[in-house]
Design a protein around this motif. Sequence first.
Motif, PDB file in Angstrom:
ATOM      1  N   GLN A  40     -24.908 -40.794   1.499  1.00  0.00           N
ATOM      2  CA  GLN A  40     -24.830 -40.392   0.092  1.00  0.00           C
ATOM      3  C   GLN A  40     -25.751 -39.214  -0.195  1.00  0.00           C
ATOM      4  N   ILE A  41     -26.968 -39.257   0.335  1.00  0.00           N
ATOM      5  CA  ILE A  41     -27.921 -38.154   0.145  1.00  0.00           C
ATOM      6  C   ILE A  41     -27.398 -36.881   0.810  1.00  0.00           C
ATOM      7  N   THR A  42     -26.844 -37.026   2.005  1.00  0.00           N
ATOM      8  CA  THR A  42     -26.254 -35.885   2.707  1.00  0.00           C
ATOM      9  C   THR A  42     -25.145 -35.251   1.884  1.00  0.00           C
ATOM     10  N   ASP A  43     -24.272 -36.083   1.317  1.00  0.00           N
ATOM     11  CA  ASP A  43     -23.164 -35.565   0.509  1.00  0.00           C
ATOM     12  C   ASP A  43     -23.675 -34.709  -0.644  1.00  0.00           C
ATOM     13  N   GLN A  44     -24.744 -35.132  -1.296  1.00  0.00           N
ATOM     14  CA  GLN A  44     -25.294 -34.370  -2.413  1.00  0.00           C
ATOM     15  C   GLN A  44     -25.824 -33.011  -1.957  1.00  0.00           C
ATOM     16  N   ILE A  45     -26.586 -33.010  -0.865  1.00  0.00           N
ATOM     17  CA  ILE A  45     -27.168 -31.757  -0.381  1.00  0.00           C
ATOM     18  C   ILE A  45     -26.079 -30.806   0.100  1.00  0.00           C
ATOM     19  N   LEU A  46     -25.133 -31.313   0.892  1.00  0.00           N
ATOM     20  CA  LEU A  46     -24.098 -30.446   1.435  1.00  0.00           C
ATOM     21  C   LEU A  46     -23.105 -29.996   0.365  1.00  0.00           C
ATOM     22  N   PHE A  47     -22.950 -30.775  -0.704  1.00  0.00           N
ATOM     23  CA  PHE A  47     -22.121 -30.306  -1.817  1.00  0.00           C
ATOM     24  C   PHE A  47     -22.694 -29.005  -2.368  1.00  0.00           C
ATOM     25  N   CYS A  48     -24.015 -28.968  -2.534  1.00  0.00           N
ATOM     26  CA  CYS A  48     -24.669 -27.770  -3.068  1.00  0.00           C
ATOM     27  C   CYS A  48     -24.543 -26.590  -2.111  1.00  0.00           C
ATOM     28  N   PHE A  49     -24.684 -26.858  -0.825  1.00  0.00           N
ATOM     29  CA  PHE A  49     -24.522 -25.786   0.150  1.00  0.00           C
ATOM     30  C   PHE A  49     -23.074 -25.292   0.176  1.00  0.00           C
ATOM     31  N   GLY A  50     -22.134 -26.213   0.036  1.00  0.00           N
ATOM     32  CA  GLY A  50     -20.734 -25.835   0.011  1.00  0.00           C
ATOM     33  C   GLY A  50     -20.404 -24.917  -1.160  1.00  0.00           C
ATOM     34  N   LYS A  51     -20.974 -25.211  -2.322  1.00  0.00           N
ATOM     35  CA  LYS A  51     -20.752 -24.353  -3.496  1.00  0.00           C
ATOM     36  C   LYS A  51     -21.291 -22.948  -3.231  1.00  0.00           C
ATOM     37  N   ALA A  52     -22.487 -22.876  -2.633  1.00  0.00           N
ATOM     38  CA  ALA A  52     -23.099 -21.577  -2.351  1.00  0.00           C
ATOM     39  C   ALA A  52     -22.283 -20.777  -1.347  1.00  0.00           C
ATOM     40  N   LEU A  53     -21.587 -21.479  -0.446  1.00  0.00           N
ATOM     41  CA  LEU A  53     -20.777 -20.814   0.571  1.00  0.00           C
ATOM     42  C   LEU A  53     -19.324 -20.641   0.147  1.00  0.00           C
ATOM     43  N   ASN A  54     -19.025 -21.023  -1.105  1.00  0.00           N
ATOM     44  CA  ASN A  54     -17.683 -20.868  -1.678  1.00  0.00           C
ATOM     45  C   ASN A  54     -16.617 -21.705  -0.965  1.00  0.00           C
ATOM     46  N   PHE A  55     -17.011 -22.874  -0.508  1.00  0.00           N
ATOM     47  CA  PHE A  55     -16.058 -23.819   0.051  1.00  0.00           C
ATOM     48  C   PHE A  55     -15.553 -24.739  -1.063  1.00  0.00           C
ATOM     49  N   PRO A  56     -14.400 -25.398  -0.873  1.00  0.00           N
ATOM     50  CA  PRO A  56     -13.932 -26.389  -1.853  1.00  0.00           C
ATOM     51  C   PRO A  56     -14.962 -27.506  -2.033  1.00  0.00           C
ATOM     52  N   ASP A  57     -14.942 -28.142  -3.204  1.00  0.00           N
ATOM     53  CA  ASP A  57     -15.953 -29.150  -3.519  1.00  0.00           C
ATOM     54  C   ASP A  57     -16.010 -30.279  -2.501  1.00  0.00           C
ATOM     55  N   ASP A  58     -14.869 -30.664  -1.932  1.00  0.00           N
ATOM     56  CA  ASP A  58     -14.841 -31.795  -1.015  1.00  0.00           C
ATOM     57  C   ASP A  58     -14.919 -31.367   0.456  1.00  0.00           C
ATOM     58  N   TYR A  59     -15.227 -30.104   0.724  1.00  0.00           N
ATOM     59  CA  TYR A  59     -15.172 -29.584   2.088  1.00  0.00           C
ATOM     60  C   TYR A  59     -16.125 -30.315   3.028  1.00  0.00           C
ATOM     61  N   PHE A  60     -17.401 -30.361   2.665  1.00  0.00           N
ATOM     62  CA  PHE A  60     -18.375 -31.005   3.537  1.00  0.00           C
ATOM     63  C   PHE A  60     -18.221 -32.522   3.544  1.00  0.00           C
ATOM     64  N   LYS A  61     -17.760 -33.060   2.441  1.00  0.00           N
ATOM     65  CA  LYS A  61     -17.536 -34.517   2.407  1.00  0.00           C
ATOM     66  C   LYS A  61     -16.473 -34.902   3.422  1.00  0.00           C
ATOM     67  N   GLU A  62     -15.448 -34.083   3.549  1.00  0.00           N
ATOM     68  CA  GLU A  62     -14.410 -34.331   4.549  1.00  0.00           C
ATOM     69  C   GLU A  62     -14.958 -34.118   5.958  1.00  0.00           C
ATOM     70  N   ALA A  63     -15.762 -33.063   6.130  1.00  0.00           N
ATOM     71  CA  ALA A  63     -16.304 -32.761   7.458  1.00  0.00           C
ATOM     72  C   ALA A  63     -17.246 -33.847   7.957  1.00  0.00           C
ATOM     73  N   MET A  64     -17.936 -34.533   7.039  1.00  0.00           N
ATOM     74  CA  MET A  64     -18.912 -35.559   7.410  1.00  0.00           C
ATOM     75  C   MET A  64     -18.438 -36.964   7.065  1.00  0.00           C
ATOM     76  N   ASP A  65     -17.158 -37.159   6.968  1.00  0.00           N
ATOM     77  CA  ASP A  65     -16.606 -38.433   6.508  1.00  0.00           C
ATOM     78  C   ASP A  65     -16.866 -39.535   7.542  1.00  0.00           C
ATOM     79  N   VAL A  66     -17.840 -40.373   7.250  1.00  0.00           N
ATOM     80  CA  VAL A  66     -18.243 -41.413   8.206  1.00  0.00           C
ATOM     81  C   VAL A  66     -17.201 -42.516   8.345  1.00  0.00           C
ATOM     82  N   SER A  67     -16.204 -42.536   7.477  1.00  0.00           N
ATOM     83  CA  SER A  67     -15.147 -43.547   7.601  1.00  0.00           C
ATOM     84  C   SER A  67     -14.120 -43.165   8.657  1.00  0.00           C
ATOM     85  N   GLN A  68     -14.166 -41.935   9.149  1.00  0.00           N
ATOM     86  CA  GLN A  68     -13.221 -41.469  10.149  1.00  0.00           C
ATOM     87  C   GLN A  68     -13.716 -41.762  11.561  1.00  0.00           C
TER      88      GLN A  68
END
Length: 326
Positions: free
Chosen positions: A126-154
Amino acid sequence: MTGQQIPAISLRDFESRKEEIGRQLVDAAEKVGFFSVVDHVLSMEEIETQFGVSENFFALSPEEKAKVPFDVSTSLGYENKAQFRPGTGFDQKESLFVRPGSEWPRDESVPGFAESTANFLAKCSQITDQILFCFGKALNFPDDYFKEAMDVSQPDCVNQLRLLHYPAVENSKGGWRHGSHTDIGALTLVFQRDGQDGLEVMPGRETHVSKAKGDNYFPIPAKTGPIVVNIGDMLMTVAWSDDRFKANFHRVRAKASGFSPARYSIGYFNMGRENFVFQGPNKKYPATTCGDYFHNHVKNQFEKHQGGKVDIVDVKTKLLAGIAVA
């Protein structure tokens, strides 16, 4: 070493403060590559509980710990002083790697291990998702980009938790508890305990091919509660910031003289999903997958140290375990 410090960033009221928090995170990632986060979702009690089960595990007999053996095919399990670094030799530590679905110590051996660790893993994600969401915005990726890349359910997600123990040492002459390195993954969460110092950082790396130069390290004092966060090579390079965010060299070192107490630390390593395709927004580096990135990293960083042909698959799995810090 200098008197430099890493910035402390509050995640309090994250949903309403995303833009403010994002600016602070990006500034730290660009300038130092290390920062700490406070006011996160893990309570002091939860952190202390996880350190407690970690300490109880490492207090077991060698035979009992070996019941969760290190498996090079998964980079999971228990290892003891098995991590070698050219220049400094074998790291003076023992560690246990786990992730959801992997083999864990039995509760009969370490009471509460499963419950505490499952909760800890979920909140680290959960903490990772918050931090990487902010980095994703700065890099102009879609909001769910890093959440998909780090999806621990996969099933192909190789994120892992590492419990570490550095034994106490007397008059080490500045011994290398954990040799200088960068992390291979995207983002690392490091938990420390009061009074168990040793983590040191050297800023100044400009690109992912930059090597460590000099000895301009500064310490990050150990404190229970705040989480030390560092950028890994994957986030610095092809996946995903085109060298914008800095994955800097760091180490864990004992005192040159006098007594260095035992050090316990915990690292949560965001390796991503093995089949996820990575590429930075400016396409500075070719697109690749997590799995291919690991293989190429091994070829670039390890073949020249092996004196000839190496088993890339075997060294790859050791590398996943080997260059993670805490």
